[in-house]
Design a protein around this motif. Structure first.
Motif, mmCIF file in Angstrom:
data_model
loop_
_atom_site.group_PDB
_atom_site.id
_atom_site.type_symbol
_atom_site.label_atom_id
_atom_site.label_comp_id
_atom_site.label_asym_id
_atom_site.label_seq_id
_atom_site.Cartn_x
_atom_site.Cartn_y
_atom_site.Cartn_z
ATOM 1 N N LYS A 204 -49.480 -53.317 118.536
ATOM 2 C CA LYS A 204 -48.238 -53.840 117.944
ATOM 3 C C LYS A 204 -47.068 -53.022 118.464
ATOM 4 C CE LYS A 204 -45.688 -54.332 113.548
ATOM 5 N NZ LYS A 204 -45.721 -54.269 112.070
ATOM 6 N N MET B 180 -38.589 -47.238 110.652
ATOM 7 C CA MET B 180 -39.145 -48.391 111.372
ATOM 8 C C MET B 180 -39.004 -48.348 112.893
ATOM 9 S SD MET B 180 -41.074 -50.196 109.700
ATOM 10 C CE MET B 180 -41.677 -49.166 108.383
ATOM 11 N N ASP C 258 -42.523 -48.552 114.424
ATOM 12 C CA ASP C 258 -43.353 -49.752 114.300
ATOM 13 C C ASP C 258 -43.968 -50.201 115.632
ATOM 14 O OD1 ASP C 258 -44.472 -51.390 112.391
ATOM 15 O OD2 ASP C 258 -42.934 -52.954 112.558
ATOM 16 N N ASN D 106 -42.370 -65.069 105.356
ATOM 17 C CA ASN D 106 -41.701 -63.777 105.251
ATOM 18 C C ASN D 106 -41.566 -63.213 106.659
ATOM 19 O OD1 ASN D 106 -41.100 -60.972 104.893
ATOM 20 N ND2 ASN D 106 -41.815 -61.122 102.776
ATOM 21 N N ASP E 57 -40.708 -60.438 107.568
ATOM 22 C CA ASP E 57 -41.092 -59.029 107.657
ATOM 23 C C ASP E 57 -42.597 -58.860 107.928
ATOM 24 O OD1 ASP E 57 -40.780 -56.320 107.670
ATOM 25 O OD2 ASP E 57 -40.625 -56.093 105.492
ATOM 26 N N ALA E 58 -43.357 -59.942 107.794
ATOM 27 C CA ALA E 58 -44.779 -59.877 108.182
ATOM 28 C C ALA E 58 -44.856 -60.360 109.631
ATOM 29 C CB ALA E 58 -45.623 -60.732 107.251
ATOM 30 N N GLU E 59 -44.177 -59.596 110.524
ATOM 31 C CA GLU E 59 -44.009 -60.005 111.921
ATOM 32 C C GLU E 59 -45.093 -59.442 112.835
ATOM 33 O OE1 GLU E 59 -42.700 -57.401 110.680
ATOM 34 O OE2 GLU E 59 -43.157 -55.929 112.236
ATOM 35 N N ARG F 56 -48.350 -59.322 112.532
ATOM 36 C CA ARG F 56 -49.477 -60.250 112.698
ATOM 37 C C ARG F 56 -49.097 -61.430 113.600
ATOM 38 N NH1 ARG F 56 -49.827 -60.970 106.327
ATOM 39 N NH2 ARG F 56 -49.019 -58.853 106.560
ATOM 40 N N THR G 1 -49.214 -50.694 113.172
ATOM 41 C CA THR G 1 -48.635 -50.245 111.894
ATOM 42 C C THR G 1 -48.366 -51.521 111.105
ATOM 43 O OG1 THR G 1 -46.510 -50.288 113.043
ATOM 44 C CG2 THR G 1 -47.542 -48.125 112.747
ATOM 45 N N GLY H 116 -47.708 -52.049 104.662
ATOM 46 C CA GLY H 116 -47.492 -51.014 103.650
ATOM 47 C C GLY H 116 -48.692 -50.957 102.710
ATOM 48 N N ALA H 117 -49.377 -52.087 102.565
ATOM 49 C CA ALA H 117 -50.534 -52.149 101.669
ATOM 50 C C ALA H 117 -51.668 -51.223 102.125
ATOM 51 C CB ALA H 117 -51.029 -53.587 101.569
ATOM 52 N N LYS I 265 -51.193 -48.320 103.323
ATOM 53 C CA LYS I 265 -50.801 -47.011 102.784
ATOM 54 C C LYS I 265 -51.109 -46.925 101.298
ATOM 55 C CE LYS I 265 -46.677 -45.413 104.259
ATOM 56 N NZ LYS I 265 -45.283 -45.404 104.806
ATOM 57 N N ILE J 221 -48.014 -64.956 104.870
ATOM 58 C CA ILE J 221 -48.194 -64.097 103.683
ATOM 59 C C ILE J 221 -48.974 -64.874 102.623
ATOM 60 C CG2 ILE J 221 -46.162 -62.613 103.929
ATOM 61 C CD1 ILE J 221 -44.806 -64.557 101.838
ATOM 62 N N ALA K 276 -50.514 -47.925 109.553
ATOM 63 C CA ALA K 276 -49.199 -47.792 108.885
ATOM 64 C C ALA K 276 -49.066 -46.433 108.195
ATOM 65 C CB ALA K 276 -49.005 -48.919 107.884
HETATM 66 N N1 BES Z 1 -44.043 -52.580 109.795
HETATM 67 C C1 BES Z 1 -44.354 -53.027 108.485
HETATM 68 C C2 BES Z 1 -45.504 -52.256 107.853
HETATM 69 C C3 BES Z 1 -45.236 -50.811 107.580
HETATM 70 C C4 BES Z 1 -44.752 -50.414 106.344
HETATM 71 C C5 BES Z 1 -45.506 -49.853 108.533
HETATM 72 C C6 BES Z 1 -44.511 -49.073 106.113
HETATM 73 C C7 BES Z 1 -45.278 -48.526 108.296
HETATM 74 C C8 BES Z 1 -44.780 -48.125 107.091
HETATM 75 C C9 BES Z 1 -44.734 -54.503 108.502
HETATM 76 O O1 BES Z 1 -44.150 -55.268 109.494
HETATM 77 C C10 BES Z 1 -44.305 -55.082 107.187
HETATM 78 O O2 BES Z 1 -43.137 -55.051 106.919
HETATM 79 N N2 BES Z 1 -45.261 -55.554 106.421
HETATM 80 C C11 BES Z 1 -44.983 -56.100 105.141
HETATM 81 C C12 BES Z 1 -45.880 -57.308 104.960
HETATM 82 C C13 BES Z 1 -45.559 -58.125 103.736
HETATM 83 C C14 BES Z 1 -44.218 -58.809 103.900
HETATM 84 C C15 BES Z 1 -46.649 -59.156 103.558
HETATM 85 C C16 BES Z 1 -45.293 -55.042 104.103
HETATM 86 O O3 BES Z 1 -46.242 -54.288 104.288
HETATM 87 O O4 BES Z 1 -44.567 -54.947 103.120
#
Ligand code: BES
Ligand code: ZN
Ligand code: ZN
Length: 473
Positions: free
Chosen positions: A238, A258, A261, A318, A320-322, A324, A347, A350-351, A353, A408, A438
Motif C-alpha cells: 500500500k 498519515m 501510509d 467511505n 478513507d477506506a482507500e 483496500r 497500513t 486503525g482497527a 491497532k 466498508i 497500521a
Molecule cells: N491509513 C488508514 C489506516 C491507519 C490508521 C493507518 C491509523 C495507520 C494508523 C486507512 O486508510 C483508514 O483510514 N482506514 C479506516 C477504515 C474505515 C473507514 C473503515 C480506519 O481504520 O478508520
C-alpha cells in the motif's frame, strides 16, 4: 554505521561487553568485566538490566557494559546491541569492539547495531548534530558474513528513510524515483507506470483514489528473476503518500501521521532490493501503487462506484477506506504474473491497532501453512506478528445495494478482519497472506533496535520469508 570484522580489539579501543541481571558476565565477557574495579561496579546503578548501558575503566582500556536482562536470547542481544551503539558518543570511541557472547548471536549483534544506530536528520539544522559512533568492530566473524547479515537491516533503514520523509517531499513520482535509484546496481528491474499507463491498464480503483489529488499516481512494478529460479513470490504494497481520508476527511489528530501510509509500499520495495542483494534463488514480482488520498474538486465521492482491473465492482461509501481499493488493483495486477504465493503489506486499518496494539502486526492467511510460513519468518527476524482470521461470514456485511461489494461494513467492530475479507475477493484462489501493519509502522520510543518514528517493519520478515520460500519445495 560501518561494521568491520576484527580478530582482536584495536589496542586501547573501548569494548562492548554483555552483562546479565546481577552483573553476571555473559559468556565471552568474563575477562572484560573482571578487569573492572569491583567497587566501581558496586557504587554504580548498573545491574545488567535490559536497557542499561554504562561505561567503566577496565584495566588499560574502557568497557561499555550493556544489560542483557535475565536471559540471553536473540531478542535480548539485538536490543542490547542497539542500546550500546547509541550510548557511545565520544569522538574517542569511534571504534568499538562488540564481543559476541553466544553462538549464533552474530546476526542479533549486527542487526541491533545497524538498526539501533539509525538516525533521520535531514530536516534538522546542523547545530545539534549528534556525535555518534560510526565504526563498530565485530569480533569473531568474517567481513563477508557481517556484510551479508547487515543487508536486511540496511534495507529496513532504507524503508524507514522513505517513510520518515514528509509528504510534501515525497509525491508518488518522488518515491518512484527513489526506488528506481535504490535499485540501480542491483538485479531488480523497475518499471514505473504513469497515469496514462494506469488508465490503459484500466486500474479504476487506483484512479478513483487518485482523482482528488493534483499529484498523479504511479504504479511501481519491480521484478527480480535470477537464472534458474523456480519459485515465484508476488508482493503488493500500500503506497498512500498521504491519507487525508479524502472527502470522508480525517480529523486533524488522525491525519497527523498519515505521511506513513505508504509504509507497506516502502517495505515491499526495500525488501525486493535486499532479496536481490542477497541473490536469493527465487523470482519476485512486486506491484506497488502510489497515490495521495486527497480532497480536490474531482475527488471520488461517497456513493461512487469504481471498477478495479478485475474482480467485484466497488461502491465507495467511505473514501478513507482507500487502502483496500488500491490493493484490489495491485492484487489484480500481480496475479497476472502467476506467482506461487502473494503477500501484501499495508497500513490498512486503525482497527488492527485496536485489536493488537501498536507493537504487533496482524497477519491474515489463506491457509494455516501460509500463516505458519509468515509467522516463522517474523519470529526469526525479531518482528512481532499475530494471526487474525479471514472470517468469510463477514462477507455479507460488505454487500452493496448497487455494486458487487462496498468498501466498508458500517460496523465499528472487526474492521481489520472486514478489510481482509474485502481483499480476499481480489487475491484469487492461491496461497496469499495479508499483513496489516497500521500499528507497528511507527514506533513510539527509541529502545533497543527500535528508533522513534518509521520502523521499517516487514522488511526483515519478507526477506526471511523469501529465503525460506526459495529453499523449500
Ligand atoms: N491509513 C488508514 C489506516 C491507519 C490508521 C493507518 C491509523 C495507520 C494508523 C486507512 O486508510 C483508514 O483510514 N482506514 C479506516 C477504515 C474505515 C473507514 C473503515 C480506519 O481504520 O478508520
Ligand atoms: Zn484512509
Ligand atoms: Zn490509508
Amino acid at each position: 554505521m560501518e561494521l568491520v570484522a576484527a580478530v582482536e580489539a584495536t589496542p586501547g579501543a573501548p569494548v562492548i561487553a554483555g552483562v546479565m541481571t546481577g552483573n553476571e558476565p555473559a559468556p565471552g565477557s568474563e575477562e572484560v568485566v573482571g578487569a573492572i574495579d569491583e567497587s566501581l561496579l558496586e557504587i554504580s546503578r548498573f545491574e545488567g538490566k535490559t536497557g542499561q548501558v554504562a561505561t567503566f575503566p577496565a584495566g588499560e582500556g574502557v568497557a561499555v557494559l550493556v544489560g542483557l536482562g535475565d536471559e540471553i536470547t536473540f531478542e535480548s542481544i539485538r536490543a542490547a546491541s542497539g542500546n550500546s551503539v547509541r550510548a557511545v558518543r565520544s569522538e574517542l570511541a569511534r571504534s568499538l569492539l562488540a564481543l559476541i557472547p553466544v553462538d549464533g548471536a552474530l546476526r542479533a549483534v549486527v542487526e541491533g547495531a545497524t538498526l539501533g544506530s539509525y538516525q533521520f536528520r535531514s530536516y534538522k539544522t546542523g547545530d545539534d548534530e549528534e556525535v555518534r559512533l560510526d565504526r563498530l568492530e565485530v569480533a569473531g566473524a568474517g567481513q563477508e558474513e557481517i556484510d551479508r547479515i547487515a543487508v536486511g537491516a540496511e534495507a529496513t533503514n532504507l524503508a524507514r528513510d522513505w517513510v520518515n520523509i514528509p509528504a510534501i517531499d515525497l509525491s508518488p513520482t518522488d518515491i518512484a524515483d527513489a526506488i528506481t535509484s535504490a535499485a540501480e546496481e542491483t538485479a531488480v528491474d523497475v518499471e514505473v507506470w504513469d497515469k496514462a499507463r494506469i488508465e490503459e491498464e484500466k486500474l479504476g480503483a487506483i484512479l478513483g483514489v487518485a482523482a482528488g489529488s493534483s499529484r498523479p499516481p504511479v504504479v511501481v512494478v519491480l521484478s527480480y528473476q535470477p537464472e534458474g529460479s523456480t519459485k515465484h513470490l508476488g508482493l503488493v504494497g500500500k503506497g498512500i503518500t498521504f491519507d487525508s481520508g479524502g472527502l470522508s476527511l480525517k480529523s486533524s489528530t488522525f491525519m497527523e501521521e498519515m505521511k506513513s501510509d505508504m509504509a507497506g509500499g516502502a517495505a515491499v520495495a526495500a525488501s525486493v532490493i535486499a532479496i536481490a542483494r542477497l541473490g536469493l534463488p527465487l523470482r519476485v514480482t512486486a506491484v506497488i501503487p502510489f497515490t495521495d488520498n486527497a480532497v480536490g474538486g474531482n475527488a471520488t465521492r461517497p456513493g461512487d462506484v469504481l471498477r478495479p482491473v478485475s474482480g467485484p465492482t466497488i461502491e465507495v461509501l467511505n473514501t478513507d477506506a482507500e487502502g483496500r481499493l488500491i490493493l484490489a488493483d495491485g492484487l489484480g495486477v500481480v496475479r497476472r504474473f502467476g506467482p506461487d504465493l502473494i503477500v501484501d503489506v499495508a497500513t490498512l486499518t486503525g482497527a488492527a491497532k485496536v485489536a493488537l496494539g501498536e507493537r504487533i502486526g496482524a497477519v491474515f492467511a489463506s491457509s494455516p501453512d501460509v500463516a505458519e510460513l509468515v509467522l516463522r519468518a517474523a519470529s526469526r527476524s525479531g518482528e512481532v506478528f499475530w494471526e487474525l482470521p479471514i472470517f468469510k461470514e463477514y462477507r455479507k456485511a460488505l454487500d452493496s445495494n448497487i455494486a458487487d461489494i462496498k468498501n466498508i461494513t458500517g460496523s465499528r467492530y472487526g474492521g481489520a478482519i472486514a478489510a481482509a475479507v474485502f481483499l480476499s475477493e481480489y487475491a484469487g484462489e492461491g496461497p496469499w497472506a495479508h499483513l496489516d501493519i497500521a500499528g507497528p509502522a511507527l514506533w513510539r520510543e527509541t529502545a533497543g533496535e527500535h528508533v522513534k518514528g518509521a520502523s521499517g517493519v516487514s522488511v526483515r520478515t519478507l526477506v526471511e520469508l523469501a529465503s525460506e520460500f526459495a529453499e523449500n519445495d
